[in-house]
Design an enzyme around this catalytic site. Structure first.
Site, PDB file in Angstrom:
ATOM      1  N   GLU A 121      47.277  45.232  43.907  1.00 36.06           N
ATOM      2  CA  GLU A 121      47.561  43.842  43.522  1.00 36.06           C
ATOM      3  C   GLU A 121      48.692  43.261  44.365  1.00 36.06           C
ATOM      4  OE1 GLU A 121      45.930  42.158  41.113  1.00 36.06           O
ATOM      5  OE2 GLU A 121      45.117  43.635  39.710  1.00 36.06           O
ATOM      6  N   HIS A 144      52.823  43.602  35.632  1.00 36.78           N
ATOM      7  CA  HIS A 144      51.478  43.486  35.072  1.00 36.78           C
ATOM      8  C   HIS A 144      51.218  44.714  34.214  1.00 36.78           C
ATOM      9  CE1 HIS A 144      47.252  43.359  34.482  1.00 36.78           C
ATOM     10  NE2 HIS A 144      47.036  44.392  35.278  1.00 36.78           N
ATOM     11  N   HIS A 146      48.900  46.230  30.315  1.00 32.80           N
ATOM     12  CA  HIS A 146      47.730  46.065  29.447  1.00 32.80           C
ATOM     13  C   HIS A 146      48.136  46.240  27.976  1.00 32.80           C
ATOM     14  CE1 HIS A 146      45.216  47.846  33.082  1.00 32.80           C
ATOM     15  NE2 HIS A 146      45.663  46.627  33.337  1.00 32.80           N
ATOM     16  N   HIS A 217      42.003  41.550  29.984  1.00 30.16           N
ATOM     17  CA  HIS A 217      42.576  42.455  30.984  1.00 30.16           C
ATOM     18  C   HIS A 217      44.036  42.811  30.657  1.00 30.16           C
ATOM     19  CE1 HIS A 217      43.375  43.320  35.548  1.00 30.16           C
ATOM     20  NE2 HIS A 217      43.981  44.168  34.743  1.00 30.16           N
TER      21      HIS A 217
HETATM   22  O1  2HA Z   1      46.697  48.406  39.287  1.00 27.64           O
HETATM   23  O2  2HA Z   1      46.108  47.264  36.250  1.00 27.64           O
HETATM   24  O3  2HA Z   1      44.769  45.272  37.339  1.00 27.64           O
HETATM   25  C1  2HA Z   1      46.072  48.639  38.110  1.00 27.64           C
HETATM   26  C2  2HA Z   1      45.759  47.400  37.393  1.00 27.64           C
HETATM   27  C3  2HA Z   1      45.004  46.360  38.109  1.00 27.64           C
HETATM   28 ZN    ZN Z   2      45.376  45.592  35.138  1.00 26.08          ZN
END
Ligand code: 2HA
Ligand code: ZN
Length: 272
Positions: A121, A144, A146, A217
């Site tokens: 990313e 980022h 989850h 996501h």
């Molecule tokens: O790099 O979460 O969206 C791993 C991720 C990509």
């Molecule tokens: Zn991700």
């Protein structure tokens, strides 16, 4: 053999990387970082000294895929591609690397400690940093991850409507608006790592969100440092958990009233 690191005798830089490792550990403990899930990129330029600038690269210059003019002379710490947050928590310099931007802001090269290729990313993270610098923002961290309950919310059209989730999350507990005062921006599903997703994320940040939800996501958060970015996601996800706990007890939570939210905003001088 002694393990030399670029962080040796650079306590301020090391403190920033230690924060990344600490946050990576929290992401794993919270169940937000399965396998190699999530990314962290930190603009470390302000901690770079002349001796660092004189160091040779340890690999070839790699195209970013786009030109990011604000990043001239910038340095970043980036999680390595395919690396696990739980491994990064133990050893950030073996699971991420320090890179610098070169060649008219179109390429980067790895400088230290090991030739760990940055996150897939990277173009989107760097595009966000380019945007932040262009705006004169003091934000230096992008995260980022989850978060389970926040991602679950995005599987419903209702919560994807602009600011509907924000209002619900703020009303679960006063801390949420106090510590995530810009709320949660919503970006509809787009392919991970895509240019479209990066551009939509920047548009949402430009609308004045620090935390942006990627439908089905994860979240993308920006703040002054990685700990603050993590804190914003943490308070939002805590609110989602409280909402779910109430629903699991068989009722729709009442939420703080509009009057209580207004009183809070006035008392803490919050935007919106
Ligand atoms: O790099 O979460 O969206 C791993 C991720 C990509
Ligand atoms: Zn991700």
């Amino acid at each position: 053999m002694t393990n030399m690191s670029i962080l040796d005798n650079r306590p301020a830089l090391k403190a920033e990387i230690d924060k990344v490792a600490e946050v990576a550990g929290y992401l794993w403990q919270k169940g937000w970082a399965e396998r190699n899930g999530g990314n962290i990129t930190i603009n470390i330029t302000e901690w770079v000294d002349d001796a660092m600038r004189a160091l040779p690269a340890i690999g070839p210059a790699v195209p970013i895929g786009t030109k990011l003019p604000e990043l001239e002379g910038c340095w970043f710490y980036c999680k390595g591609t395919g690396r696990r947050m739980r491994d990064l928590a133990r050893d950030p310099m073996a699971n991420g690397s320090i890179i610098r931007i070169v060649d008219d802001c179109m390429r980067y090269e790895i400088v230290a400690d090991l030739p760990v290729a940055p996150t897939s990313e990277l173009p989107s993270h760097l595009s966000v940093h380019n945007y932040l610098l262009a705006k004169g923002s003091p934000y230096r961290a992008s995260l980022h991850t989850h978060p389970i309950e926040l991602v679950a919310l995005t599987h419903s059209r209702k919560w994807m409507e602009k600011d509907v989730a924000t209002r619900m999350l703020w009303s679960m507990i006063p801390e949420t608006k106090a510590f995530c005062p810009r709320g949660l921006g919503m970006v509809p599903y787009m392919l991970p790592s895509s240019v479209d997703l990066a551009e939509a994320t920047i548009r949402a940040i430009d609308e004045d969100y620090d935390v942006v939800m990627w439908e089905k996501h994860g979240v993308f958060a920006v703040d002054t440092d990685v700990m603050s970015a993590f804190d914003q996601v943490d308070v939002l996800n805590k609110s989602a958990q409280i909402y779910i706990a109430a629903r699991n007890m068989g009722f729709e939570p009442e939420g703080m009233s509009d009057g209580q939210m207004q009183e809070l905003s006035d008392a803490f001088h919050l935007p919106k």
